[in-house]
Design a protein around this motif. Structure first.
Motif, PDB file in Angstrom:
ATOM      1  N   VAL A 182       0.706  -1.443   0.200  1.00 62.68           N
ATOM      2  CA  VAL A 182      -0.058  -0.005  -0.039  1.00 62.68           C
ATOM      3  C   VAL A 182       0.827   1.284   0.024  1.00 62.68           C
ATOM      4  N   ASP A 183       2.311   1.053   0.358  1.00 59.42           N
ATOM      5  CA  ASP A 183       2.880   2.542   0.291  1.00 59.42           C
ATOM      6  C   ASP A 183       3.675   2.713  -1.170  1.00 59.42           C
ATOM      7  N   LEU A 184       2.780   2.792  -2.128  1.00 58.64           N
ATOM      8  CA  LEU A 184       3.176   2.874  -3.561  1.00 58.64           C
ATOM      9  C   LEU A 184       3.288   4.612  -3.621  1.00 58.64           C
ATOM     10  N   THR A 185       4.171   5.148  -4.524  1.00 55.33           N
ATOM     11  CA  THR A 185       4.222   6.503  -4.796  1.00 55.33           C
ATOM     12  C   THR A 185       4.451   6.693  -6.415  1.00 55.33           C
ATOM     13  N   LYS A 186       4.316   7.481  -6.869  1.00 53.55           N
ATOM     14  CA  LYS A 186       4.633   7.538  -8.458  1.00 53.55           C
ATOM     15  C   LYS A 186       6.177   7.245  -8.628  1.00 53.55           C
ATOM     16  N   ASP A 187       6.981   7.721  -7.657  1.00 51.09           N
ATOM     17  CA  ASP A 187       8.288   7.376  -7.995  1.00 51.09           C
ATOM     18  C   ASP A 187       8.677   6.002  -8.033  1.00 51.09           C
ATOM     19  N   ASN A 188       7.601   5.145  -7.793  1.00 52.42           N
ATOM     20  CA  ASN A 188       7.896   3.704  -8.121  1.00 52.42           C
ATOM     21  C   ASN A 188       7.651   3.211  -9.302  1.00 52.42           C
ATOM     22  N   ILE A 189       7.045   3.969 -10.167  1.00 50.65           N
ATOM     23  CA  ILE A 189       6.521   4.048 -11.608  1.00 50.65           C
ATOM     24  C   ILE A 189       7.977   4.059 -12.238  1.00 50.65           C
ATOM     25  N   ARG A 190       8.174   3.114 -13.348  1.00 54.82           N
ATOM     26  CA  ARG A 190       9.433   3.060 -14.062  1.00 54.82           C
ATOM     27  C   ARG A 190       9.114   2.836 -15.486  1.00 54.82           C
TER      28      ARG A 190
END
Length: 323
Positions: free
Chosen positions: A127-135
């Motif tokens: 649940v601790d996802l942010t747009k910085d995790n998108i690659r």
């Protein structure tokens, strides 16, 4: 609690799949599982993104379409197997979803699914996802990407798998494919075209839709990749019975309706998100200080439309080179 919910919903799906050629409804599934139909309806809809009624209908029509193309069974037999009392009743529902009669669909000799069987993840989601995790996606992501495509097939009218995969590799090579993972699982993907500002593909895993992932991808695209450009996508037209909520979701995200199109012979409509609406939405979210709890639906398939594509559409030729 989460694991128990997934277990119950998975059992419901398994029961539906094992009795797909029979008359099915919420009452029957709930009785088979010895479960409250009201609670089953609630957890199934929240987890899968479809009611049991809609899931059953879309699965039965998908298998009916498969039989129309790959068998010589009479249409009336297929209608009865799919839970319809007459050929006319079957034809009316089939045409509303597939945009052609069963006889016309059989003549095309081209099958595509409305809904494939859904397989759920039993472990708790991250649940601790942010747009910085998108690659950016890489070729090693393709298998998991396509697993997500299967889960969200309801947004892919006329999907041709081999053609789609070939285009996906091109998007990956051009750094136009984004992915968000939860360890070994692809939970969000997007294909886009920087030149036109179009979102050509957009999907979020059903079990993660409530975490705001749709908005994360949109923010990633607007803030870092399209530099405040106008963003466009295409989806179902108003009133299309095959739409499971995409139009509503796009309007909620700030998109506005534009011109009607036809893609791969399928009637669609273009939606546009203006740069100022992106900025306004971000300002509102900042002001809310994290009070927003998440997204609703958040999946889609969309196709870019260049000037050449419009020429192809106007001449009745299929749109090409797209996810």
């Amino acid at each position: 609690m989460y694991g128990q919910t997934v277990c119950v919903v998975s059992q419901a799906i398994r029961y539906i799949e094992e009795h797909l050629y029979e008359k099915l409804d919420l009452d029957r599934v709930a009785i088979a599982l010895h479960y409250s139909k009201f609670h089953l309806h609630r957890i199934f809809t929240k987890t899968v993104g479809l009611t049991i009624h809609d899931y059953v209908k879309r699965r039965q029509l998908t298998e009916a379409a498969r039989l129309l193309v790959f068998s010589e069974k009479p249409i009336i037999d297929i209608a009865l197997m799919s839970g319809y009392g007459s050929r006319q009743a079957f034809t009316d529902v089939f045409k509303a979803m597939y945009k052609s009669s069963p006889a016309e669909f059989r003549e095309t000799k081209s099958f595509y699914p409305l809904q494939l069987e859904i397989h759920l993840k039993e472990k708790p989601v991250k649940v601790d996802l942010t747009k910085d995790n998108i690659r950016f996606a890489v070729p090693a992501d393709v298998e998991d990407w396509m697993e997500l495509v299967s889960l969200t097939i309801d947004g892919y009218p006329c999907l041709k798998k081999d053609e789609y995969i070939a285009n996906l590799y091109r998007y990956i090579a051009d750094k136009r494919a984004l992915i968000l993972r939860d360890v070994s699982l692809a939970i969000g993907v997007m294909g886009f075209s920087p030149d036109t500002g179009s979102i050509d593909f957009w999907a979020v895993h059903p079990q993660y839709r409530h975490l705001g992932i749709t908005r994360m991808f949109l923010d990633k695209l607007a803030d870092e990749l399209l530099c405040r450009k106008e963003i466009s996508l295409t989806t179902y037209r108003a009133g299309d019975k095959a739409d499971t909520g995409y139009r509503e979701e796009y309007r909620r995200l700030g998109f506005t309706e534009r011109e009607l199109l036809v893609e791969y012979g399928y009637p669609t409509q273009r939606f546009v998100l203006l740069p100022e609406r992106v900025v306004s939405a971000q300002t509102n979210r900042n002001a809310a200080s994290g009070l927003l709890s998440g997204e609703g639906r958040g999946i889609a398939i969309n196709k870019e439309e260049t000037r050449n594509d419009r020429d192809d559409r106007d001449t009745g030729k299929p749109v090409s080179e797209k996810l």
